[in-house]
Design a protein around this motif. Structure first.
Motif, short mmCIF file in Angstrom:
data_model
loop_
_atom_site.label_atom_id
_atom_site.label_comp_id
_atom_site.label_asym_id
_atom_site.label_seq_id
_atom_site.Cartn_x
_atom_site.Cartn_y
_atom_site.Cartn_z
N ILE A 120 0.84 -1.20 0.00
CA ILE A 120 0.00 0.00 0.00
C ILE A 120 0.88 1.25 0.00
CG2 ILE A 120 -1.63 1.35 1.39
CD1 ILE A 120 -2.87 -1.28 2.31
N ALA A 121 1.90 1.27 0.85
CA ALA A 121 2.81 2.40 0.89
C ALA A 121 3.58 2.54 -0.42
CB ALA A 121 3.79 2.25 2.05
N GLN A 122 3.92 1.41 -1.04
CA GLN A 122 4.59 1.45 -2.34
C GLN A 122 3.69 2.07 -3.41
OE1 GLN A 122 7.84 0.31 -3.25
NE2 GLN A 122 8.19 0.21 -1.05
N ASP A 123 2.40 1.75 -3.34
CA ASP A 123 1.44 2.35 -4.28
C ASP A 123 1.36 3.86 -4.08
OD1 ASP A 123 0.92 -0.17 -5.21
OD2 ASP A 123 -1.03 -0.37 -4.23
N VAL A 124 1.26 4.30 -2.83
CA VAL A 124 1.16 5.73 -2.54
C VAL A 124 2.42 6.46 -3.01
CG1 VAL A 124 1.09 7.43 -0.66
CG2 VAL A 124 -0.46 5.46 -0.63
N LEU A 150 2.90 1.33 -14.19
CA LEU A 150 2.35 -0.02 -14.18
C LEU A 150 1.80 -0.39 -12.81
CD1 LEU A 150 5.08 -1.87 -16.28
CD2 LEU A 150 2.75 -1.32 -17.00
N ARG A 151 2.41 0.15 -11.76
CA ARG A 151 2.01 -0.20 -10.40
C ARG A 151 0.61 0.32 -10.07
NH1 ARG A 151 4.88 -2.20 -6.18
NH2 ARG A 151 3.58 -2.21 -4.32
N VAL A 152 0.29 1.54 -10.48
CA VAL A 152 -0.95 2.16 -9.99
C VAL A 152 -1.98 2.47 -11.06
CG1 VAL A 152 0.23 3.17 -8.00
CG2 VAL A 152 0.01 4.52 -10.11
N MET A 153 -1.67 2.18 -12.30
CA MET A 153 -2.64 2.61 -13.33
C MET A 153 -3.97 1.85 -13.24
SD MET A 153 -0.79 1.17 -16.74
CE MET A 153 -0.69 -0.57 -17.17
N ASN A 154 -3.97 0.70 -12.55
CA ASN A 154 -5.23 -0.01 -12.32
C ASN A 154 -5.52 -0.21 -10.84
OD1 ASN A 154 -6.35 -0.53 -14.98
ND2 ASN A 154 -4.46 -1.70 -15.32
N ARG A 155 -5.04 0.76 -10.06
CA ARG A 155 -5.36 0.78 -8.63
C ARG A 155 -5.89 2.16 -8.29
NH1 ARG A 155 -0.71 -2.86 -5.54
NH2 ARG A 155 -1.13 -4.75 -6.73
N PRO A 156 -7.18 2.43 -8.44
CA PRO A 156 -8.29 1.52 -8.73
C PRO A 156 -8.35 1.12 -10.22
CG PRO A 156 -9.10 3.74 -8.65
CD PRO A 156 -7.65 3.82 -8.28
N ILE A 180 -5.92 10.28 -2.51
CA ILE A 180 -5.75 8.98 -3.16
C ILE A 180 -6.81 8.00 -2.67
CG2 ILE A 180 -4.22 6.96 -3.33
CD1 ILE A 180 -1.85 8.98 -3.19
N ARG A 181 -7.08 8.04 -1.38
CA ARG A 181 -8.04 7.10 -0.79
C ARG A 181 -9.47 7.40 -1.24
NH1 ARG A 181 -7.79 6.47 5.50
NH2 ARG A 181 -9.33 4.90 4.88
N LYS A 182 -9.88 8.65 -1.09
CA LYS A 182 -11.29 8.99 -1.25
C LYS A 182 -11.66 9.44 -2.67
CE LYS A 182 -11.77 8.20 3.14
NZ LYS A 182 -12.39 6.94 3.59
N PHE A 231 -10.52 0.09 -4.28
CA PHE A 231 -9.60 -0.95 -4.76
C PHE A 231 -9.24 -1.92 -3.63
CE2 PHE A 231 -5.03 -1.95 -4.36
CZ PHE A 231 -4.97 -3.01 -5.25
N LEU A 232 -8.94 -1.39 -2.42
CA LEU A 232 -8.57 -2.25 -1.30
C LEU A 232 -9.73 -3.14 -0.86
CD1 LEU A 232 -6.30 -0.23 1.16
CD2 LEU A 232 -5.67 -1.98 -0.48
N LYS A 233 -10.94 -2.61 -0.95
CA LYS A 233 -12.11 -3.41 -0.60
C LYS A 233 -12.21 -4.63 -1.51
CE LYS A 233 -17.14 -3.05 -0.02
NZ LYS A 233 -18.31 -2.14 -0.13
N GLU A 234 -12.03 -4.41 -2.80
CA GLU A 234 -12.07 -5.51 -3.77
C GLU A 234 -10.88 -6.45 -3.58
OE1 GLU A 234 -12.05 -6.21 -8.64
OE2 GLU A 234 -12.21 -4.19 -7.82
N TYR A 235 -9.71 -5.86 -3.30
CA TYR A 235 -8.50 -6.66 -3.09
C TYR A 235 -8.68 -7.59 -1.89
CZ TYR A 235 -3.62 -7.75 -1.90
OH TYR A 235 -2.45 -8.39 -1.60
#
Length: 610
Positions: A377-381, A398-404, A459-461, A468-472
């Motif tokens: 999560i911290a790596q994504d941020v 590549l890391r965040v383009m689909n998060r969400p 980023i979260r809201k 994304f985390l809910k689905e993960y």
């Protein structure tokens, strides 16, 4: 050091059983080594008929060193060692075993993985396997059938199945694990009276240090070994019994009085270590425990500085306060190594470790501190933050383009150029994808205008990372609350920084500092000592700061019943009594955005000091 009247009484105890209750800083090691000297020089006992049992190899080595210095000899043929070391030596003599017959940790976990098999959702989980190994250890050390144990890691039926399979595979390898050294020795003595008698004649006088940490199988073997003369001299402090989770049974301190009703009991009352105020307040705290030997301890030294209990806003402010106090002490001439910061679990040290790195204050940690910034999560941020500053790499995209989820394909960046424009060119015939990429770029630009704390919230809201985390969590079976806790800790960590650049620089420096600390972990270096309350037992410092004195930490949230709360209070007591001159206890009002209460132990101290 001059021996006081109580110590002399213990030193000169004659034959038969004796229980010495030794409070913190009361000179128990001094008493034990003088007792051994007395047996050799005054009672004319042969040194090789004396056995001194400790719980660590370091303590055993210290005993022998101090005994040699006391007797002015280069060596004294007294046997001194740990329970495991002594019992292994007996098994080695009886069965001609060697190191190849001892199960390594790697082999143990390999067997446990096979034993867990399909029973567990994730038998490769190291935390699960470690917990399972600890529970198997507790069963063996308590000498109870696995059917009578209450496991936490799985159902009783599953635990019994895993236990049986583990034992079958271990025996097939003809190997003993760490705990088998104890149980096998008990079985040897129980089945071979002739062997037991030989060792009883060998060790006519037995001294046991840290007796409050003994477990059932150790106690039973020592009792067998002490017969028939029962020259058993045990030293401990029921108020410092803090290893119940390892299988230690403080009840055995009281059982000793029942098993040896004629045993002499001696209390070492004088605390030579701590100032009067520290002794007085620590006794008031431990006095809330009901199941203990009543003893009136006293300080030899003057009152000294008052106990200070500090309320802080949150863990960041607590870390700043602790760092300020550390700087003050160092400025007054206290060596950094004489300052300790104690906490309940090692992750509690995170904010303080960051603050010390930021201030370039040297420190050393006994435990490895997990790095919050290495969590995915911290790596994504961090990837979002680098993109917002225009220094993002293809890997960041590549890391965040689909998060969400934005449904952007990896092949949109396959031409080597990592940019929003490259994505647009790839999806030039899809208007709906153009809109998604535009929104992605807009969000990243918005982040570039924000301080880190606001950026994490955005980023979260706004970007939708919480979704994304809910689905993960749903797809991976991960506990959602654990992921939320990481996010909340990350928000707290971001608060002190005005810009993304400052935060990212700090993260790089902190990560490198932790890696360096990890390399130095097994060889103490200069610096302030950061350690858990458990790790601090047996040590002492000029100044002690106890942080995180909140409900849920002190006592720990898993402590439910009265016995568990009393052990947690003993742990708090151990922390307090590490200090010689200054003791400061800190608690926070909020943590991760939630209100938290001060520890009941801090409140007990406040009630007494009003």
């Amino acid at each position: 050091m001059t021996i006081n009247q109580e110590q002399m009484k213990a030193v000169c105890h004659g034959t038969g059983p004796c229980q010495v209750l030794a409070g913190p800083g009361s000179g128990k090691t001094l008493t034990i080594v003088n007792r051994v000297r007395h047996l050799i020089e005054e009672c004319k006992i042969k040194p090789d008929e004396i056995l001194v049992v400790t719980f660590t190899r370091y303590a055993a080595a210290e005993m022998k060193t101090r005994l040699c210095a006391l007797m002015k000899q280069s060596s004294v043929p007294v046997t001194a060692g740990t329970f495991h070391g002594i019992f292994y030596g007996i098994l080695k003599w009886a069965y001609r075993i060697n190191g190849q017959n001892i199960l390594s940790d790697e082999e143990k976990y390999q067997i446990l993985r096979l034993a867990a098999g399909r029973e567990m959702p994730d038998p490769e989980d190291e935390d699960f396997l470690q917990g399972l190994a600890e529970e198997i250890s507790r069963v063996k050390n308590s000498r109870i059938p696995p059917e009578q144990f209450t496991p936490e890691k799985c159902s009783l039926e599953q635990f019994c199945s895993i236990f049986a399979d583990y034992e079958e595979k271990r025996k097939a390898l003809r190997k003993l694990d760490f705990d088998d050294m104890l149980t096998a020795c008990h079985e040897l003595f129980a089945s071979r009276p002739d062997v037991l008698e030989m060792w009883q004649k060998k060790f006519r006088f037995i001294l046991v240090d840290e007796f409050q940490d003994i477990n059932r199988v150790q106690y039973d073997v020592i009792r067998m070994l002490a017969l028939p003369e029962n020259n058993l001299f045990v030293v401990g402090d029921d108020d410092q019994a803090i290893y119940g989770f390892r299988g230690a049974d403080p009840e055995l301190m009281f059982q000793f009085r029942k098993d040896f009703p004629d045993a002499e009991q001696i209390i070492l009352r004088k605390n030579y270590r701590s100032s009067g105020n520290i002794v007085r307040n620590s006794l008031r705290l431990i006095g809330h425990n009901e199941h203990r030997f009543m003893k009136k301890l006293e300080a030899v030294r003057d009152s000294g500085a008052c106990l200070h209990i500090q309320e802080l806003k949150d863990p960041n402010e607590e870390a700043q306060y602790a760092a300020d106090e550390i700087s003050r002490c160092i400025g007054q001439g206290v060596r950094p190594e004489e300052i300790a910061v104690l906490y309940r679990i090692h992750t509690d040290a995170g904010p303080l470790a960051e603050e010390l790195v930021r201030r370039r204050i040297p420190f050393w940690m006994r435990d490895r501190l997990p790095n919050l910034y290495e969590h995915f999560i911290a790596q994504d941020v961090q990837a979002y933050m680098r993109l917002s500053r225009g220094c993002g790499t293809r890997r960041d995209f590549l890391r965040v383009m689909n998060r969400p989820k934005r449904y952007i394909g990896r092949d949109s960046l396959s031409d080597g150029e990592a940019s929003f424009e490259a994505m647009r060119r790839f999806y030039c015939d899809k208007d709906w994808m153009q809109d998604r990429i535009d929104q992605f770029e807009w969000d990243v630009k918005m982040l570039g205008r924000m301080a880190p704390y606001a950026a994490v919230q955005y980023i979260r809201k706004k970007i939708g990372y919480d979704d994304f985390l809910k689905e993960y969590a749903y797809t991976t079976g991960t506990d959602r609350s654990d992921l939320n806790e990481v996010l909340l800790e990350l928000e707290e960590a971001a608060k002190p920084y005005a810009s993304a650049e400052d935060w990212l620089v700090h993260i790089r420096e902190y990560t490198e500092a932790l890696r360096q600390k990890d390399r130095e972990r097994n060889r103490p270096r200069d610096g302030v000592r950061l350690m858990t309350l458990h790790a601090a037992k047996g040590l002492e410092f000029h100044t002690v700061l106890m942080i995180g004195a909140n409900e849920g930490r002190m006592p720990y949230q898993k402590a439910k019943g009265g016995d568990e709360i009393e052990e947690e209070r003993r742990l708090f007591y151990v922390g307090m009594t590490r200090a010689r001159e200054e003791l400061k206890i800190c608690y926070v009002k909020t943590k991760n955005g939630k209100d938290v209460c001060p520890s009941r132990f801090a409140e007990e101290l406040l009630e007494e000091t009003k």
